[in-house]
Design a protein around this motif. Structure first.
Motif: not given
Length: 326
Positions: A135, A222, A231, A285
């Motif tokens: 992660s 993630d 993000q 992730a």
């Protein structure tokens, strides 16, 4: 007369460039293999983390004959009593007895409204097995509190499954009992539930579809990505109290659990807009999918491309449908 052969004292420039180019090609070929090997090791560690959580849940079940619950009704009279998460409850079963024995199971574990007698202990508490090694998300989150100053708490990458918004095995048939709130729609046909939804009597025997076909734990390890490619950090342990709090209580905002409503890595939608919403999607992730812990204690990898009906079937303990391949 014998003529001496001249001795070469060094590489020519061309030879040096050729050697450098060869080394560069070899490094370029080797680097992806090294990265893949590292990710394989991290994925194995993540699988072991979830395996240990599954064992802890089974040991809790052996001790109390029920699974740990994640929320209880909160009183709005005076400082709100927001209790501990299911992750806090399994601490004695992940070799964290010392921390667990210091906790006082009163007060506000979110530390949002009232003082918490547990602030000092929870700030120091760190369980390595509660974080996925792949992660990129921060392992700790700082937050202000009402009466305990600023605190920094561990933020887990794992989440308990309360059920499926869609009837298991379907993608467009809403479950018979969604708990509507401004934070999304929780459904309690899973395994990690709040008190007041019969969770005080939920045991492994309630996995009517079979423990090997019912998911208890998965990942939110993630970032999500919006339409612009930005993000977005959103996980169910990302709000007040982080890993150690249950959230707002029954029929309210939640922490450390989710009701499956969206496919893996889906960004946005009702109940999936903030880390305290009840339908935050699973995301990992690890390339290609998420790790999940089943009620029989096993761990499997679920591909992002899996038929969404399989995911809803895994989240619903009692739909009666046969799972497809995953």
């Amino acid at each position: 007369m014998i003529l001496a052969t001249p001795r070469r004292s060094a590489f020519t420039l061309v030879e040096l460039l050729v050697v450098i180019a060869i080394i560069g090609v070899l490094v370029a070929l080797l680097l992806p293999a090294v990265q893949q090997a590292r990710e394989a090791a991290r994925r194995m560690q993540c699988s072991n983390n979830i395996k240990q959580m599954g064992l802890a849940l089974h040991n809790y079940h052996d001790t109390y004959l029920v699974l740990p619950y994640n929320a209880s009704p909160q009183s709005n009279d005076g400082p709100r009593q927001r209790g501990p998460s299911w992750l806090t409850r399994i601490l004695p079963f992940v070799e964290q007895n010392a921390a667990y024995d210091q906790l006082v199971f009163t007060g506000d574990f979110t530390m949002q409204d009232g003082p918490s007698p547990n602030a000092a202990v929870l700030q120091q508490l760190n369980v390595p097995g509660f974080n996925c090694p792949s992660s990129p998300l921060p392992k700790k989150i700082s937050q202000p509190t009402n009466a305990n100053g600023d605190v920094t708490l561990q933020a887990t990458n794992y989440v308990g499954i309360t059920g499926s918004y869609w009837k298991g095995g379907t993608t467009d048939t809403v479950s018979a009992s969604p708990q509507d709130s401004v934070y999304g729609d929780a459904v309690y046909n899973g395994m990690i539930l709040p008190v007041g939804s019969k969770s005080d009597t939920i045991s492994l025997t309630h996995a009517q579809d079979g423990t090997s076909n019912t998911m208890m734990v998965s990942e939110q390890s993630d970032y999500f990505y919006n339409a612009s490619g930005d993000q977005i950090e959103r996980r169910s342990s990302g709000h007040r109290g982080s890993t150690w709090a249950q959230g707002g209580g029954t029929a309210n905002w939640t922490s450390n659990v989710t009701t499956v409503r969206y496919a893996i890595a889906t960004e946005g939608g009702t109940g999936n807009g903030a880390n305290y919403h009840v339908n935050v999607a699973l995301v990992s992730a690890h390339p290609g999918g998420v790790m999940m812990g089943l009620a029989d204690g096993s761990v499997s990898f679920l591909a992002e491309t899996v038929n969404f009906a399989v995911l809803t079937g895994l989240a619903d303990r009692q739909d009666g449908n046969v799972l497809g391949e995953y």
